[in-house]
Design a protein around this motif. Structure first.
Motif, mmCIF file in Angstrom:
data_model
loop_
_atom_site.group_PDB
_atom_site.id
_atom_site.type_symbol
_atom_site.label_atom_id
_atom_site.label_comp_id
_atom_site.label_asym_id
_atom_site.label_seq_id
_atom_site.Cartn_x
_atom_site.Cartn_y
_atom_site.Cartn_z
ATOM 1 N N LEU A 313 0.836 -1.204 0.000
ATOM 2 C CA LEU A 313 0.000 0.000 0.000
ATOM 3 C C LEU A 313 0.871 1.254 0.000
ATOM 4 C CD1 LEU A 313 -2.959 1.026 0.237
ATOM 5 C CD2 LEU A 313 -2.619 1.119 2.693
ATOM 6 N N PHE A 314 1.912 1.237 0.819
ATOM 7 C CA PHE A 314 2.815 2.389 0.878
ATOM 8 C C PHE A 314 3.489 2.640 -0.475
ATOM 9 C CE2 PHE A 314 3.151 2.021 5.666
ATOM 10 C CZ PHE A 314 2.576 3.266 5.891
ATOM 11 N N ILE A 315 3.901 1.566 -1.121
ATOM 12 C CA ILE A 315 4.572 1.707 -2.418
ATOM 13 C C ILE A 315 3.611 2.291 -3.448
ATOM 14 C CG2 ILE A 315 5.626 0.427 -4.335
ATOM 15 C CD1 ILE A 315 6.828 -1.433 -2.199
ATOM 16 N N VAL A 316 2.386 1.769 -3.440
ATOM 17 C CA VAL A 316 1.379 2.268 -4.383
ATOM 18 C C VAL A 316 1.108 3.748 -4.141
ATOM 19 C CG1 VAL A 316 -1.072 2.117 -4.987
ATOM 20 C CG2 VAL A 316 0.270 0.037 -4.769
ATOM 21 N N VAL A 317 0.919 4.119 -2.866
ATOM 22 C CA VAL A 317 0.601 5.516 -2.544
ATOM 23 C C VAL A 317 1.794 6.422 -2.868
ATOM 24 C CG1 VAL A 317 0.092 7.098 -0.645
ATOM 25 C CG2 VAL A 317 -1.124 4.935 -0.809
ATOM 26 N N ALA A 318 2.994 5.980 -2.519
ATOM 27 C CA ALA A 318 4.180 6.805 -2.789
ATOM 28 C C ALA A 318 4.320 7.044 -4.290
ATOM 29 C CB ALA A 318 5.424 6.114 -2.229
ATOM 30 N N ASN A 319 4.066 6.012 -5.084
ATOM 31 C CA ASN A 319 4.177 6.169 -6.532
ATOM 32 C C ASN A 319 3.077 7.059 -7.103
ATOM 33 O OD1 ASN A 319 6.459 4.574 -7.866
ATOM 34 N ND2 ASN A 319 5.717 3.217 -6.256
ATOM 35 N N LEU A 320 1.923 6.980 -6.481
ATOM 36 C CA LEU A 320 0.828 7.851 -6.902
ATOM 37 C C LEU A 320 1.205 9.317 -6.654
ATOM 38 C CD1 LEU A 320 -2.134 7.986 -7.889
ATOM 39 C CD2 LEU A 320 -2.846 7.870 -5.519
ATOM 40 N N LEU A 321 1.764 9.561 -5.486
ATOM 41 C CA LEU A 321 2.188 10.927 -5.163
ATOM 42 C C LEU A 321 3.260 11.421 -6.132
ATOM 43 C CD1 LEU A 321 2.309 10.818 -1.249
ATOM 44 C CD2 LEU A 321 0.643 11.968 -2.711
ATOM 45 N N VAL A 322 4.157 10.512 -6.473
ATOM 46 C CA VAL A 322 5.217 10.876 -7.420
ATOM 47 C C VAL A 322 4.622 11.239 -8.775
ATOM 48 C CG1 VAL A 322 7.113 9.907 -8.777
ATOM 49 C CG2 VAL A 322 7.070 9.623 -6.310
ATOM 50 N N ASP A 323 3.645 10.446 -9.202
ATOM 51 C CA ASP A 323 2.998 10.726 -10.486
ATOM 52 C C ASP A 323 2.359 12.111 -10.474
ATOM 53 O OD1 ASP A 323 3.801 8.354 -11.430
ATOM 54 O OD2 ASP A 323 1.865 7.335 -11.284
ATOM 55 N N ILE A 324 1.745 12.447 -9.318
ATOM 56 C CA ILE A 324 1.117 13.768 -9.223
ATOM 57 C C ILE A 324 2.197 14.861 -9.234
ATOM 58 C CG2 ILE A 324 -0.262 15.249 -7.695
ATOM 59 C CD1 ILE A 324 -1.664 12.631 -6.756
ATOM 60 N N LEU A 325 3.310 14.569 -8.553
ATOM 61 C CA LEU A 325 4.393 15.560 -8.492
ATOM 62 C C LEU A 325 5.058 15.791 -9.850
ATOM 63 C CD1 LEU A 325 6.212 14.896 -5.104
ATOM 64 C CD2 LEU A 325 5.076 16.979 -5.835
ATOM 65 N N TYR A 326 4.992 14.763 -10.728
ATOM 66 C CA TYR A 326 5.550 14.929 -12.079
ATOM 67 C C TYR A 326 5.008 16.210 -12.716
ATOM 68 C CZ TYR A 326 7.686 10.303 -12.666
ATOM 69 O OH TYR A 326 8.479 9.203 -12.581
ATOM 70 N N GLY A 327 3.694 16.389 -12.537
ATOM 71 C CA GLY A 327 3.034 17.541 -13.140
ATOM 72 C C GLY A 327 3.613 18.855 -12.645
ATOM 73 N N VAL A 328 4.045 18.866 -11.410
ATOM 74 C CA VAL A 328 4.623 20.080 -10.824
ATOM 75 C C VAL A 328 6.022 20.321 -11.369
ATOM 76 C CG1 VAL A 328 5.290 21.209 -8.666
ATOM 77 C CG2 VAL A 328 3.254 19.748 -8.741
ATOM 78 N N VAL A 329 6.797 19.220 -11.408
ATOM 79 C CA VAL A 329 8.205 19.357 -11.784
ATOM 80 C C VAL A 329 8.382 19.531 -13.293
ATOM 81 C CG1 VAL A 329 10.419 18.163 -11.771
ATOM 82 C CG2 VAL A 329 8.928 18.050 -9.783
ATOM 83 N N ASP A 330 7.597 18.763 -14.052
ATOM 84 C CA ASP A 330 7.790 18.757 -15.500
ATOM 85 C C ASP A 330 6.541 19.320 -16.212
ATOM 86 O OD1 ASP A 330 8.308 18.237 -18.136
ATOM 87 O OD2 ASP A 330 9.059 16.198 -17.790
ATOM 88 N N PRO A 331 6.627 20.516 -16.780
ATOM 89 C CA PRO A 331 5.472 21.146 -17.433
ATOM 90 C C PRO A 331 4.902 20.304 -18.576
ATOM 91 C CG PRO A 331 7.307 22.668 -17.235
ATOM 92 C CD PRO A 331 7.817 21.335 -16.844
#
Lengths: 336, 587
Positions: A313-331
């Motif tokens: 569950l932690f791995i899934v959630v952490a990766n989900l957060l990373v996917d969301i953060l992609y949008g912030v870091v990479d236009p």
């Protein structure tokens, strides 16, 4: 974005079911393939020289003679609808999501997991802050000062950090920093809400030791990424447009470098949140990793599955957060 | 008695601290002691009390790398568990709290006197002391002891403790109070009044007092307070300490003073520290680090420090002065499976060819143990040293190749044979023993195939499973045993009586099922005179070795460390470690 998150969460449920089924299969089918009988499994819960009658009672109580699919069905049902467990004198309620009941420790698995999560969370998040700050900074500086003594020294230390296992650096630092030179207090977990100062001082050594390992890796990754990015055409264009070197490095080069770093960070953090087994064992901290280790050593299936599912569950959630953060870091992600 | 398995960890290697702990000034601090005080020096705690003191106060810190099998007195088998539960549980009988050989003797605890036998050792009667109370101030009654024994019948709920009561008592097919709540249906124990407990046995059993002494299963449990398998989290106290909150398995717990414990009724326990803190699941080397730094007082399993600390202790005179090196009660012997190697001459060849010197060194030489002669270790009452059959217990003895070849010829295998030897792969010493056996037996043509298995499953599923032993054609393996109670019965019966062979967790991996020995086991429990029983036990011991079913190896010695801040420290031979019920701390 909301549809994306819901889709990912639904996928996560399916993934967790697969993980639990695989764990179940490994726990029961692998020993069976190695010739372990249900009597042997029952003997793990029994005392010395158990009689056949004693083994039969244990098998009946734990349902060890039931087919594996039946046992797995019971587990999934408890997860969804809850269950009750017999202690001999009373029925203990285990409401959904019931991860099971440990007959080794006479405790609900969910209670044990909830009790251990703050420890692992404290270790992982504290170390993650340290290694991200140190690793990325050193990587950027090394790339900008390529070939200098700083670069060579930083990369040499980074190589050592990657090469030395945590149980070596951990035990070494305990022996010298805590016991011989007494520079830091003994490692101990005190809840943040109880005493923030003791929480901080008790975890410095595990943070630093863990961060040493990961920072080394991140420094090398950042350096390589920065060197590659700095040779890109758009960096040359940015410089030609007259942007300051600071802007070129932070807004253009570093931003592009961070995308793969974030991907790895999501996996690393998720894995650590699932239990920093070696760190927790080395520093005698009672987190999820230690719980998992105890579960495996004692053949305590409900605990093993409970921790495995939590880790997944932690791995899934952490990766989900990373996917969301992609949008912030990479236009480019945001705009697509 | 069981000892905890060595927890397999991924961690390996350690660098230990170099603390210059000064040797303790030792001796009595002038405010107490029983005149048996000893100055702190190497091995002083083996025979005397180090830092004898009556001073109260402070926090006693105990730790361990693993955990108790259970904190429920009715469900623990480990020696250190039985030692530890004395802090909060009293039983009908207990071991005497004295250093040296006296500690193996029984002493009345809740009972006024040892049990009185009648009906040819089939009935044992105990009378309780007056004024005994639980932590909540309610009186301890005979019916609570009956209930405590009754609950051990349910092996599904309480499966880890000894099963002697269920085997010996005349209770028909009673299934325990969780399946049959009417205690009147349990006929194995009678309680005609609140202070009399009468055990009714199926057959004569002369060592019932010893059994009651060793086991925690007569610690009283009021039926209304029993929580079944969860009782371990907070057992009701009858001893000097009680639990503050619940015990958290794999984490630890805290014991505080029980104000309803009356020291006048209890000559075997002190109540010195204010609190006792228990930490479970510590990293093994960290336990030693904390002990040497003085931040931990007791390593609960009591099996001694690990390799890195051992070297440190033995090479630093100041640290060594605070260490003890007693015989731990274990005998690391090598069973030879008589089913897979049925010809006694073939087994003799193995014993003749064994390099005893190499095995002795594998266990650490002088500090690691003593060369064994008999199967029973020296702490067993009435044990005789025994005659060496086919081997010699001498340092430097490498075996007798010529005699081994003669035995091989007699067994019809003059060129030797092949078999398998198993060992616990996570125990370096056992691996070294297996390799030494492989080399020694190769000299006479006996080819050993070595196979290692994890400690966690070795005695249950590999060497402890007759089906597995048969399937893998296992001829011999490493093994260790300590007595349940320190008599020949407590030591030898589980490992040599044909009736003791079971399908899993078998304690008799030789599968020794000798008609002569089995008859001796049936008869010996009827003998009233302990000296007569001892003679029979020594006969059995001789027969086991004469049949070459066991290779005597090494009586284990442990290297224990006592921090200078620990008071009233002495080695208790009944438990094979320091006595935990009487420890105190300074500062």
């Amino acid at each position: 974005m909301i549809a994306f998150i819901v889709r990912r969460l639904l996928g996560a449920v399916g993934l967790l079911l697969v993980v639990s089924a695989v764990t179940f299969a490994i726990f029961f089918l692998v020993p069976k393939a190695a010739g372990v009988s249900s009597d042997d499994l029952a003997a793990r819960f029994a005392g010395k020289s158990p009689t056949p009658a004693a083994l039969a009672e244990i098998k009946e109580r734990f349902g060890l003679d039931d087919p594996v699919p039946v046992q797995y069905g019971r587990f999934v049902k408890a997860l969804v609808a809850g269950d009750t467990y017999d202690t001999g004198t009373q029925e203990i309620d285990c409401p959904a999501p019931c991860l099971g009941y440990s007959f080794r420790t006479s405790q609900s698995v969910l209670d044990q997991v909830v009790d251990r999560v703050p420890v692992t969370l404290s270790i992982a998040l504290g170390a993650a802050v340290l290694w991200l700050l140190a690793g990325v900074s050193i990587g950027v500086l090394s790339a900008l000062r390529r070939g200098t003594i700083f670069d060579r020294a930083a990369m040499g230390i980074a190589l050592a950090g990657v090469s030395l296992p945590i149980f070596f650096t951990g035990l070494l630092s305990l022996a010298f920093i805590v016991y011989k030179w007494e520079l830091l207090p003994a490692v101990n977990y005190v809840p943040l809400t109880e005493n923030p100062a003791k929480w901080f001082s008790g975890l410095i050594l595990p943070w630093v030791t863990l961060a040493f390992l990961y920072a080394a890796l991140y420094a090398r990754l950042t350096r390589a990424g920065m060197l590659e990015t700095l040779n890109e055409d758009y960096i040359r264009t940015a410089r030609a447009k007259g942007l300051s070197e600071r802007t070129v490095i932070t807004k253009h080069a570093l931003r592009a470098t961070l995308t793969p770093i974030l991907t790895i960070f999501g996996l690393d953090l998720g894995l650590l949140l699932g239990g920093a087994i070696l760190t927790e064992r080395t520093f005698s901290l009672k987190g999820l990793g230690q719980l998992a280790l105890d579960g495996v050593n004692q053949s305590d299936l409900p605990v093993v599955i409970g921790v495995t599912l939590t880790a997944a569950l932690f791995i899934v959630v952490a990766n989900l957060l990373v996917d969301i953060l992609y949008g912030v870091v990479d236009p480019r992600v945001r705009h697509s | 008695m069981k000892r905890p398995k060595v927890l397999a960890t991924a961690a390996a290697g350690a660098v230990l601290l170099s603390l210059g702990l000064s040797a303790c000034g030792g001796g009595d601090d002038g405010d107490g002691g029983d005149g048996n005080g000893a100055t702190a020096k190497f091995d002083a705690g083996t025979t005397g009390i180090v830092n004898a003191s009556e001073k109260k106060g402070g926090v006693l810190k105990m730790g361990m790398s693993d955990d108790f099998d259970s904190t429920d007195p009715g469900n623990t088998y480990y020696a250190f568990g039985n030692n530890f539960i004395r802090l909060y549980s009293r039983t009908l009988m207990t071991y005497t709290s004295k250093p040296g050989a006296d500690s193996t003797k029984s002493s009345p605890d809740l009972a006024q006197a040892p049990g009185v036998p009648s009906d040819g050792n089939r009935t044992w009667t105990y009378k309780l002391k007056p004024g005994l109370k639980y932590e909540d101030g309610t009186p301890i009654k005979a019916a609570d002891i009956k209930y405590a024994v009754a609950r051990t019948y349910d092996r599904g709920v309480l499966g880890k403790g000894p099963a002697y009561f269920a085997t010996l008592l005349n209770a028909g097919d009673y299934k325990g109070p969780y399946k049959d709540k009417n205690l009147d249906n349990f006929k194995g124990v009678e309680t005609p009044d609140d202070s009399t407990v009468i055990f009714k046995l199926k057959d004569p059993f002369a060592e019932f007092n010893e059994l009651v002494t060793f086991s925690g299963q007569t610690a009283p449990v009021p039926q209304a307070k029993d929580t079944g398998s969860r009782y371990a989290l907070h057992p009701l106290s009858s001893g000097p300490y009680k639990w503050e909150g619940d015990y958290q398995p794999k984490k630890g717990g805290v014991l505080v003073r029980n104000t309803n414990w009356d020291p006048a009724t209890d000559p075997n326990r002190k109540q010195l520290p204010d609190r006792i803190e228990i930490a479970a699941g510590l990293e093994g080397n960290e336990v030693d680090n904390r002990l040497l730094a003085g931040t931990l007082h007791v390593d609960l399993p009591g099996s001694g420090v690990q390799a890195a600390a051992r070297q440190k202790l033995l090479t630093d005179p100041k640290l060594k002065a605070n260490a003890d090196n007693p015989l731990a009660g274990f005998h690391w012997y090598i069973p030879i499976n008589v089913k897979n190697i049925p010809n006694v001459e073939c087994r003799k060849a193995i014993v003749y060819a064994t390099d005893r010197d190499a095995l002795y060194r594998a266990y650490g030489g002088e500090v690691g143990g003593e060369l064994a002669t008999s199967i029973q270790p020296p702490n067993v009452a009435g044990r005789q040293k025994g005659t060496d059959f086919y081997t010699q217990a001498q340092v430097g003895y490498k075996g007798d190749v010529a005699k081994a070849k003669e035995a091989l010829a007699a067994c019809g295998q003059p060129n030797g044979f092949a078999t398998t030897m198993v060992f616990r792969s996570d125990r370096e010493k056992e691996k070294a023993v297996a390799e030494a056996m492989e080399q020694a037996l190769a000299r006479v043509g006996i080819k050993l195939t070595l196979k290692g298995y994890p400690s966690g499953t070795y005695t249950g599923e590999q060497f402890g499973s007759p089906a597995f032993v048969k399937k893998d054609k296992i001829g011999l393996g490493t093994y260790g045993w300590a007595p349940d109670w320190p008599t020949g019965y407590g030591y030898l019966q589980p490992i040599s009586d044909g009736k003791a062979i079971v399908s899993s967790g078998n304690s008799n991996p030789s599968e020794f099922n000798d008609t002569q020995v089995n008859k001796l086991w049936n008869d010996v429990v009827k003998l009233q005179d302990p000296a007569e029983r001892d003679k029979v036990y020594n006969q059995i011991d001789e027969r086991m070795r004469e049949q070459a079913a066991y290779i005597p190896n090494v009586y284990a010695k442990s290297l224990l460390y006592r921090p200078t801040t620990l008071t009233n420290v002495y080695y208790h031979a009944g438990f094979g470690m320091y006595d935990y019920a009487n420890l105190g701390v300074t500062g």
